[in-house]
Design a protein around this motif. Structure first.
Motif, PDB file in Angstrom:
ATOM      1  N   ALA A   1       0.832  -1.197   0.000  1.00 40.87           N
ATOM      2  CA  ALA A   1       0.000   0.000   0.000  1.00 40.87           C
ATOM      3  C   ALA A   1       0.870   1.253   0.000  1.00 40.87           C
ATOM      4  CB  ALA A   1      -0.919   0.007   1.218  1.00 40.87           C
ATOM      5  N   ALA A   2       1.970   1.196   0.752  1.00 43.55           N
ATOM      6  CA  ALA A   2       2.902   2.329   0.771  1.00 43.55           C
ATOM      7  C   ALA A   2       3.461   2.587  -0.626  1.00 43.55           C
ATOM      8  CB  ALA A   2       4.046   2.046   1.749  1.00 43.55           C
ATOM      9  N   ARG A   3       3.803   1.510  -1.325  1.00 45.81           N
ATOM     10  CA  ARG A   3       4.352   1.650  -2.677  1.00 45.81           C
ATOM     11  C   ARG A   3       3.309   2.261  -3.619  1.00 45.81           C
ATOM     12  NH1 ARG A   3       8.522   3.034  -4.645  1.00 45.81           N
ATOM     13  NH2 ARG A   3       9.730   1.490  -3.458  1.00 45.81           N
ATOM     14  N   THR A   4       2.067   1.836  -3.499  1.00 47.08           N
ATOM     15  CA  THR A   4       1.011   2.378  -4.357  1.00 47.08           C
ATOM     16  C   THR A   4       0.852   3.879  -4.164  1.00 47.08           C
ATOM     17  OG1 THR A   4      -0.235   0.295  -4.440  1.00 47.08           O
ATOM     18  CG2 THR A   4      -1.473   2.315  -4.838  1.00 47.08           C
ATOM     19  N   LEU A   5       0.797   4.323  -2.912  1.00 49.61           N
ATOM     20  CA  LEU A   5       0.594   5.740  -2.644  1.00 49.61           C
ATOM     21  C   LEU A   5       1.819   6.568  -3.030  1.00 49.61           C
ATOM     22  CD1 LEU A   5      -1.312   5.728   0.778  1.00 49.61           C
ATOM     23  CD2 LEU A   5      -2.233   5.944  -1.532  1.00 49.61           C
ATOM     24  N   VAL A   6       3.006   6.054  -2.732  1.00 48.61           N
ATOM     25  CA  VAL A   6       4.228   6.781  -3.085  1.00 48.61           C
ATOM     26  C   VAL A   6       4.359   6.902  -4.604  1.00 48.61           C
ATOM     27  CG1 VAL A   6       6.756   6.634  -3.117  1.00 48.61           C
ATOM     28  CG2 VAL A   6       5.510   6.304  -0.977  1.00 48.61           C
TER      29      VAL A   6
ATOM     30  N   PHE B   1      12.858   1.398  -0.065  1.00 48.96           N
ATOM     31  CA  PHE B   1      12.351   2.723  -0.410  1.00 48.96           C
ATOM     32  C   PHE B   1      13.509   3.695  -0.232  1.00 48.96           C
ATOM     33  CE2 PHE B   1       8.561   0.389   0.298  1.00 48.96           C
ATOM     34  CZ  PHE B   1       7.473   1.091  -0.230  1.00 48.96           C
ATOM     35  N   ASN B   2      13.799   4.472  -1.273  1.00 45.50           N
ATOM     36  CA  ASN B   2      14.917   5.399  -1.145  1.00 45.50           C
ATOM     37  C   ASN B   2      14.507   6.609  -0.303  1.00 45.50           C
ATOM     38  OD1 ASN B   2      13.614   7.324  -2.856  1.00 45.50           O
ATOM     39  ND2 ASN B   2      14.446   6.306  -4.683  1.00 45.50           N
ATOM     40  N   GLU B   3      15.458   7.505  -0.074  1.00 46.11           N
ATOM     41  CA  GLU B   3      15.223   8.634   0.818  1.00 46.11           C
ATOM     42  C   GLU B   3      14.084   9.518   0.320  1.00 46.11           C
ATOM     43  OE1 GLU B   3      17.719  12.431   2.712  1.00 46.11           O
ATOM     44  OE2 GLU B   3      18.779  10.733   1.801  1.00 46.11           O
TER      45      GLU B   3
END
Length: 209
Positions: A88-93, A111-113
């Motif tokens: 879910a974090a990847r989708t939103l980012v 996840f990069n900076e």
């Protein structure tokens, strides 16, 4: 003054659910603006849970989650946390960065900076928007401190509010909703942890204490 969540009755829960609906709706509107993509939501599922029950709802104490924590001060004191799984974090980012013309990634382990900064900002906007809507609805201040982002097992993430607030609260208001973007859905969870006095303040402001 509330000293035990067993004092909360069905009317209290109905009021807390209504506040959750308003808060999440406001947060979704802010998210749509942030990622420049229309975002819809399902009707939030609202529960009041003991701290040790939240991990199992997330999929187990050892499941990896991202958590954005915001401390609250003012007429309402406590903590709010926005939790989501890596997918879910990847989708939103990706939605946010793609809207900025910065591309996207399928990696769930790293996840990069820049991506972590984007995720922290997403969590901050969501929590702040939720608290802003709640404040206006009850006419009480609930000001957020700057957010803190963490990625860890659910048990470790949840130990923060459990340790800090276990003496002031029996548990958390658990608000689970699904964000529907144009391409993918992402499930996110808000945890609202007011101290006992703040529960009384919220309900008194609405005439149901």
């Amino acid at each position: 003054m509330f000293r035990n969540i067993n004092q909360l009755n069905d009317l209290h829960f109905d009021v807390l659910k209504e506040i959750a609906n308003i808060g999440v709706g406001n947060a979704i509107g802010a998210l749509s603006e942030l990622i420049s993509t229309q975002v819809k939501m399902t009707v939030p599922e609202v529960k009041f849970l003991k701290f040790n029950e939240v991990g199992s709802i997330l999929g187990g104490d050892e499941v990896i989650v991202f958590g954005v924590l915001v401390n609250i001060h003012g007429d309402i004191n406590g903590m709010m946390m926005f939790l989501l799984r890596p997918e879910a974090a990847r989708t939103l980012v990706n939605s946010m960065l793609e809207g900025m013309g910065l591309g996207e990634s399928d990696c769930l382990d790293e996840f990069n900076e820049m991506e972590l900064s984007a995720l922290e900002e997403i969590g901050n906007i969501l929590c702040s928007s939720y608290l802003g809507a709640m404040s206006r609805f009850i006419n009480k201040s609930a000001k957020p401190f700057p957010p803190v982002l963490a990625r860890d097992m659910a048990a470790a993430i949840l130990s923060v509010p459990a340790i800090e607030f276990s003496k002031m609260s029996d548990g958390v208001l658990f608000i689970d909703t699904v964000f529907e973007t144009q391409e993918k859905n992402a499930s996110g969870i808000f945890l609202l942890v007011p101290d006992f006095d703040s529960f009384g303040t919220i309900l008194s402001a609405l005439g149901v204490a």
